[in-house]
Motif scaffolding. Sequence first.
Motif, PDB file in Angstrom:
ATOM      1  N   LEU A   9       0.822  -1.209   0.000  1.00  0.00           N
ATOM      2  CA  LEU A   9       0.000   0.000   0.000  1.00  0.00           C
ATOM      3  C   LEU A   9       0.859   1.264   0.000  1.00  0.00           C
ATOM      4  O   LEU A   9       1.918   1.319   0.611  1.00  0.00           O
ATOM      5  CB  LEU A   9      -0.922   0.001   1.221  1.00  0.00           C
ATOM      6  N   GLY A  10       0.374   2.268  -0.691  1.00  0.00           N
ATOM      7  CA  GLY A  10       1.043   3.563  -0.748  1.00  0.00           C
ATOM      8  C   GLY A  10       2.002   3.710  -1.906  1.00  0.00           C
ATOM      9  O   GLY A  10       2.247   4.828  -2.379  1.00  0.00           O
ATOM     10  N   GLN A  11       2.574   2.590  -2.375  1.00  0.00           N
ATOM     11  CA  GLN A  11       3.554   2.678  -3.452  1.00  0.00           C
ATOM     12  C   GLN A  11       2.928   3.223  -4.733  1.00  0.00           C
ATOM     13  O   GLN A  11       3.512   4.069  -5.422  1.00  0.00           O
ATOM     14  CB  GLN A  11       4.173   1.306  -3.715  1.00  0.00           C
ATOM     15  N   GLY A  12       1.733   2.739  -5.068  1.00  0.00           N
ATOM     16  CA  GLY A  12       1.082   3.182  -6.298  1.00  0.00           C
ATOM     17  C   GLY A  12       0.753   4.659  -6.279  1.00  0.00           C
ATOM     18  O   GLY A  12       0.808   5.335  -7.312  1.00  0.00           O
ATOM     19  N   PHE A  13       0.397   5.158  -5.097  1.00  0.00           N
ATOM     20  CA  PHE A  13       0.119   6.589  -4.973  1.00  0.00           C
ATOM     21  C   PHE A  13       1.340   7.390  -5.425  1.00  0.00           C
ATOM     22  O   PHE A  13       1.238   8.320  -6.226  1.00  0.00           O
ATOM     23  CB  PHE A  13      -0.232   6.921  -3.518  1.00  0.00           C
ATOM     24  N   ALA A  14       2.512   6.999  -4.912  1.00  0.00           N
ATOM     25  CA  ALA A  14       3.739   7.711  -5.262  1.00  0.00           C
ATOM     26  C   ALA A  14       4.180   7.417  -6.689  1.00  0.00           C
ATOM     27  O   ALA A  14       4.727   8.287  -7.371  1.00  0.00           O
ATOM     28  CB  ALA A  14       4.848   7.345  -4.281  1.00  0.00           C
ATOM     29  N   ASN A  15       3.954   6.188  -7.168  1.00  0.00           N
ATOM     30  CA  ASN A  15       4.285   5.863  -8.560  1.00  0.00           C
ATOM     31  C   ASN A  15       3.560   6.807  -9.513  1.00  0.00           C
ATOM     32  O   ASN A  15       4.135   7.293 -10.496  1.00  0.00           O
ATOM     33  CB  ASN A  15       3.882   4.427  -8.898  1.00  0.00           C
ATOM     34  N   GLY A  16       2.289   7.064  -9.225  1.00  0.00           N
ATOM     35  CA  GLY A  16       1.509   7.961 -10.072  1.00  0.00           C
ATOM     36  C   GLY A  16       2.083   9.364 -10.100  1.00  0.00           C
ATOM     37  O   GLY A  16       2.114  10.022 -11.148  1.00  0.00           O
ATOM     38  N   VAL A  17       2.559   9.829  -8.949  1.00  0.00           N
ATOM     39  CA  VAL A  17       3.191  11.152  -8.896  1.00  0.00           C
ATOM     40  C   VAL A  17       4.436  11.167  -9.777  1.00  0.00           C
ATOM     41  O   VAL A  17       4.692  12.125 -10.518  1.00  0.00           O
ATOM     42  CB  VAL A  17       3.538  11.535  -7.444  1.00  0.00           C
ATOM     43  N   GLY A  18       5.213  10.081  -9.727  1.00  0.00           N
ATOM     44  CA  GLY A  18       6.400   9.992 -10.575  1.00  0.00           C
ATOM     45  C   GLY A  18       6.051   9.997 -12.051  1.00  0.00           C
ATOM     46  O   GLY A  18       6.738  10.634 -12.866  1.00  0.00           O
ATOM     47  N   MET A  19       4.990   9.297 -12.421  1.00  0.00           N
ATOM     48  CA  MET A  19       4.558   9.295 -13.822  1.00  0.00           C
ATOM     49  C   MET A  19       4.141  10.694 -14.254  1.00  0.00           C
ATOM     50  O   MET A  19       4.443  11.135 -15.373  1.00  0.00           O
ATOM     51  CB  MET A  19       3.410   8.307 -14.007  1.00  0.00           C
ATOM     52  N   ALA A  20       3.457  11.402 -13.358  1.00  0.00           N
ATOM     53  CA  ALA A  20       3.034  12.767 -13.672  1.00  0.00           C
ATOM     54  C   ALA A  20       4.237  13.692 -13.831  1.00  0.00           C
ATOM     55  O   ALA A  20       4.236  14.594 -14.683  1.00  0.00           O
ATOM     56  CB  ALA A  20       2.106  13.287 -12.581  1.00  0.00           C
ATOM     57  N   MET A  21       5.263  13.483 -13.019  1.00  0.00           N
ATOM     58  CA  MET A  21       6.481  14.286 -13.145  1.00  0.00           C
ATOM     59  C   MET A  21       7.150  14.045 -14.492  1.00  0.00           C
ATOM     60  O   MET A  21       7.598  14.987 -15.161  1.00  0.00           O
ATOM     61  CB  MET A  21       7.438  13.957 -11.991  1.00  0.00           C
ATOM     62  N   ALA A  22       7.212  12.779 -14.904  1.00  0.00           N
ATOM     63  CA  ALA A  22       7.820  12.454 -16.199  1.00  0.00           C
ATOM     64  C   ALA A  22       7.012  13.064 -17.340  1.00  0.00           C
ATOM     65  O   ALA A  22       7.579  13.637 -18.284  1.00  0.00           O
ATOM     66  CB  ALA A  22       7.920  10.940 -16.363  1.00  0.00           C
ATOM     67  N   GLU A  23       5.682  12.953 -17.264  1.00  0.00           N
ATOM     68  CA  GLU A  23       4.829  13.516 -18.318  1.00  0.00           C
ATOM     69  C   GLU A  23       4.998  15.025 -18.405  1.00  0.00           C
ATOM     70  O   GLU A  23       5.133  15.592 -19.504  1.00  0.00           O
ATOM     71  CB  GLU A  23       3.361  13.159 -18.042  1.00  0.00           C
ATOM     72  N   ALA A  24       5.009  15.693 -17.256  1.00  0.00           N
ATOM     73  CA  ALA A  24       5.151  17.151 -17.242  1.00  0.00           C
ATOM     74  C   ALA A  24       6.503  17.574 -17.814  1.00  0.00           C
ATOM     75  O   ALA A  24       6.604  18.559 -18.559  1.00  0.00           O
ATOM     76  CB  ALA A  24       4.986  17.672 -15.811  1.00  0.00           C
ATOM     77  N   HIS A  25       7.543  16.824 -17.465  1.00  0.00           N
ATOM     78  CA  HIS A  25       8.890  17.145 -17.954  1.00  0.00           C
ATOM     79  C   HIS A  25       8.974  16.989 -19.471  1.00  0.00           C
ATOM     80  O   HIS A  25       9.468  17.883 -20.175  1.00  0.00           O
ATOM     81  CB  HIS A  25       9.903  16.225 -17.274  1.00  0.00           C
TER      82      HIS A  25
END
Length: 560
Positions: A9-25
């Motif tokens: 639990l919790g890992q996917g929440f942070a994974n999504g933030v990382g994906m959003a960072m990559a997309e924004a970059h």
Amino acid sequence: GVEITTGPLGQGFANGVGMAMAEAHLAAKFNQEGFPVVNHHIYCICSDGDLMEGVSYESASLAGHLKLSNLIYFYDDNNITIEGNTNIAFNEDATKRFEAAGWHVLMVEDGNDLKAIENAIKEAHKITDKPKLIRVKTIIGFGMPKQGTNKAHSDAPGEEAVKETKRNLGWDENKHFYIPKEASAHFREAIKRGAQYEKDWDALVKNYEKAYGDLGKALKETRTNKLPAGWEKSLPTFENVEAKATRAYSGEVINAIAGTVPQLFGGSADLAPSNNTNIKDAGDFEPESYAGRNIHFGIREHAMGATMNGMALYGSVIPYGGTFQTFSDYMRPAIRLAALSGIQTIYVFTHDSIGLGEDGPTHQSVEHLAAMRAIPNLAVIRPCDAFETREAWRAALLRDKAPTAFAFSRQKVQLINRNKFASADGLHKGAYVLAEAENKQGKSVQPKLIIIATGSEVGLAMQAREKLNQSGMPTRVVSMPCWEFFDEQPAKYKESVFPQAVKARLAIEAGVSLGWAKYTGDAGDTLTVDKFGASAPAEDVFKEFGFTVENVVKKAKKLI
């Protein structure tokens, strides 16, 4: 589609933030007027349990600070965990919590009201300056006899309960693995619709490549997730190298290759000046400047590790993150999942031993090398000089289906004359003969003793070798920066490094002895640190723990 199923639990929440960072970059890097070639949202479904995990707090805070408006999260708010109602352990106001972290929160009172959910998504799309959380009130196990209870969460329902559930939902109770035609038809509409979206996007990218030649070429290369041709030529040669800490050499490598490896995207958990992770003149990844390549993760090590996993799984970037090695403990769940998932993440751990000095035993890494080496599929590399540091980065970048952890020193390491001794290319085999045994006349002979060392202790091993050779005890020094690479080598190579006939072996490493017996054998010994460190200047701590030439020679002679 669903990109990640996460386990803990919790890992996917942070994974999504990382994906959003990559997309924004990538969007900031490539999009041009009329050509939104990178332009989409990241969706995540999270639970009460996810929100209780500390990593969700860290990553939600980071996402709010970064104003990642491409994030839309659904909070499945059913008030149930395995032990019972969430009010036995969790009664905070999630809405206020996320608003305080810089998120926009919407509410859907009935999780079965599809129109309300659709309207919430449309409303979320209108918010363009912050991440969004859609709080959806649901009933766990809806339709089951024990709906709304923890029994619906974790207990097997049994055959009769399954039939009753089907009756409650208007399904044929005697059909198994049954999908109603109207349901399958509805979902299959996505195939045709998705194919059209893909066709339209491919056409957009094709026109983009024509309109923006260099950018178009860069986008195409980036999407392949392959390193640019000839990138290795940018690795530093380290001619006329000066004695420095390996963390400093790492910083030089990062900046040497950053221009030719544009996928590199990373930073530090508030320790960039110490970890040497900044890419000069590359800008910071911040709101309004997502094209920047230097990420300020803040003092959020767990979120750093878990968001890096999201970036790696998103693709088109190679994420790296730095902190002190002792704080790898905060990141361990994310490191383990990176290894399990087979993804390319790079951990820049510095201050790798008691050589950290005055900060004392709370910060001095002792057991961490052994702890990381215990993780399957994680390569742990502890280089001894500038040349091994360069090769460590080469290995990590070529290793695109598994994570790599570097262990870099805070203190200066001794210079090794690579014109006289073996090439650092041996790092790619994990262990190699750095300096052969010699007799008193300086002629190479068969060793009576093998000293094995890693990192900053290789210099100590080389000094001891000189004295031992001159005393009539021919001594070979093996640099062993990566156990995992060595274990993959064929038996013939292993025998060439550690001949079975040479039983006298001494391993030197400023960490716990756990695991070294595999290489020293029963007749060997170690000079290691099997207790916590002490607060003092590095040279004093090393002396106190026996890391001196005199002690190495003394221990070596006992083995013969």
